[in-house]
Design a protein around this motif. Structure first.
Motif, PDB file in Angstrom:
ATOM      1  N   TYR A  37      42.168  38.888  30.529  1.00  0.00           N
ATOM      2  CA  TYR A  37      43.032  39.872  29.907  1.00  0.00           C
ATOM      3  C   TYR A  37      44.433  39.639  30.447  1.00  0.00           C
ATOM      4  CZ  TYR A  37      38.974  42.501  28.240  1.00  0.00           C
ATOM      5  OH  TYR A  37      37.826  42.876  27.593  1.00  0.00           O
ATOM      6  N   ARG A  45      47.208  46.551  28.802  1.00  0.00           N
ATOM      7  CA  ARG A  45      46.407  45.362  29.065  1.00  0.00           C
ATOM      8  C   ARG A  45      45.645  44.995  27.795  1.00  0.00           C
ATOM      9  NH1 ARG A  45      43.164  44.998  34.675  1.00  0.00           N
ATOM     10  NH2 ARG A  45      45.271  45.659  35.288  1.00  0.00           N
ATOM     11  N   THR A  50      37.246  35.809  26.026  1.00  0.00           N
ATOM     12  CA  THR A  50      36.049  36.037  26.814  1.00  0.00           C
ATOM     13  C   THR A  50      34.983  35.035  26.405  1.00  0.00           C
ATOM     14  OG1 THR A  50      35.166  37.656  25.255  1.00  0.00           O
ATOM     15  CG2 THR A  50      36.490  38.515  27.074  1.00  0.00           C
ATOM     16  N   TYR A  94      44.605  38.705  34.168  1.00  0.00           N
ATOM     17  CA  TYR A  94      43.531  39.228  34.995  1.00  0.00           C
ATOM     18  C   TYR A  94      42.197  38.657  34.546  1.00  0.00           C
ATOM     19  CZ  TYR A  94      46.891  42.805  36.431  1.00  0.00           C
ATOM     20  OH  TYR A  94      47.990  43.472  36.923  1.00  0.00           O
ATOM     21  N   CYS A  95      41.419  38.247  35.512  1.00  0.00           N
ATOM     22  CA  CYS A  95      40.048  37.841  35.224  1.00  0.00           C
ATOM     23  C   CYS A  95      39.176  39.087  35.188  1.00  0.00           C
ATOM     24  CB  CYS A  95      39.561  36.884  36.300  1.00  0.00           C
ATOM     25  SG  CYS A  95      37.917  36.206  35.999  1.00  0.00           S
ATOM     26  N   ASN A  96      38.249  39.111  34.249  1.00  0.00           N
ATOM     27  CA  ASN A  96      37.356  40.255  34.081  1.00  0.00           C
ATOM     28  C   ASN A  96      35.924  39.770  33.975  1.00  0.00           C
ATOM     29  OD1 ASN A  96      35.776  41.721  31.648  1.00  0.00           O
ATOM     30  ND2 ASN A  96      36.801  43.247  32.909  1.00  0.00           N
ATOM     31  N   GLN A  98      31.977  41.386  33.242  1.00  0.00           N
ATOM     32  CA  GLN A  98      31.260  42.574  32.793  1.00  0.00           C
ATOM     33  C   GLN A  98      29.778  42.422  33.095  1.00  0.00           C
ATOM     34  OE1 GLN A  98      30.658  43.952  28.418  1.00  0.00           O
ATOM     35  NE2 GLN A  98      32.584  44.867  29.102  1.00  0.00           N
ATOM     36  N   ASN A 107      32.855  46.969  34.742  1.00  0.00           N
ATOM     37  CA  ASN A 107      33.882  45.936  34.699  1.00  0.00           C
ATOM     38  C   ASN A 107      34.424  45.669  36.088  1.00  0.00           C
ATOM     39  OD1 ASN A 107      34.608  45.137  31.787  1.00  0.00           O
ATOM     40  ND2 ASN A 107      34.401  47.359  31.679  1.00  0.00           N
ATOM     41  N   TYR A 108      34.554  44.397  36.396  1.00  0.00           N
ATOM     42  CA  TYR A 108      35.168  43.965  37.645  1.00  0.00           C
ATOM     43  C   TYR A 108      36.436  43.197  37.308  1.00  0.00           C
ATOM     44  CZ  TYR A 108      30.677  45.138  39.720  1.00  0.00           C
ATOM     45  OH  TYR A 108      29.549  45.814  40.127  1.00  0.00           O
ATOM     46  N   TRP A 109      37.448  43.340  38.167  1.00  0.00           N
ATOM     47  CA  TRP A 109      38.746  42.720  37.904  1.00  0.00           C
ATOM     48  C   TRP A 109      39.217  41.917  39.101  1.00  0.00           C
ATOM     49  CZ3 TRP A 109      40.730  43.128  33.072  1.00  0.00           C
ATOM     50  CH2 TRP A 109      40.232  44.145  32.252  1.00  0.00           C
TER      51      TRP A 109
END
Length: 119
Positions: A37, A45, A50, A94-96, A98, A107-109
């Motif tokens: 993102y 954002r 993905t 940003y890396c995401n 799920q 969700n992790y960022w």
């Protein structure tokens, strides 16, 4: 828990290329989809790209044909190859990751990496 660490951002001239990397650690087997993102100053954002465990990919219309997402499962790393960069691609990326189900996802960022495209 999943930890994400991005790298590869920087300053590039319009028309140039960059490759972002995101290394995942922790409970990586629980990841259903992972991707990128971005957030530009004063903007929300937004999704860039993905890739799911199945290999299915999803891209924002604004980057289709210019950006490519790929993952190396052995290295627990996802890449974003960005070509033909434009000034409007300038943002923090940003890396995401799920995990969980579609209706109850977590969700992790990552911490984010700055990409600046100079016209």
């Amino acid at each position: 828990q999943v930890q994400l660490v991005e790298s590869g951002g920087g300053l590039v001239q319009a028309g140039g290329s960059l490759r972002l990397s995101c290394a995942a650690a922790g409970n990586t087997r629980s990841i259903n989809a992972i991707g990128w993102y971005r957030q530009a100053p004063g903007k929300k954002r937004e999704l860039v790209a993905t890739i799911a465990t199945s290999g299915n990919t999803n891209y924002a219309d604004s980057v289709k044909g210019r950006f490519t997402i790929a993952r190396d499962n052995a290295k627990n790393t996802v890449y974003l190859q960005m070509n033909s960069l434009k000034p409007e691609d300038t943002a923090v990326y940003y890396c995401n990751a799920q995990t969980g189900s579609v209706t109850l996802a977590t969700n992790y960022w990552g911490q984010g990496t700055q990409v600046t495209v100079d016209s």
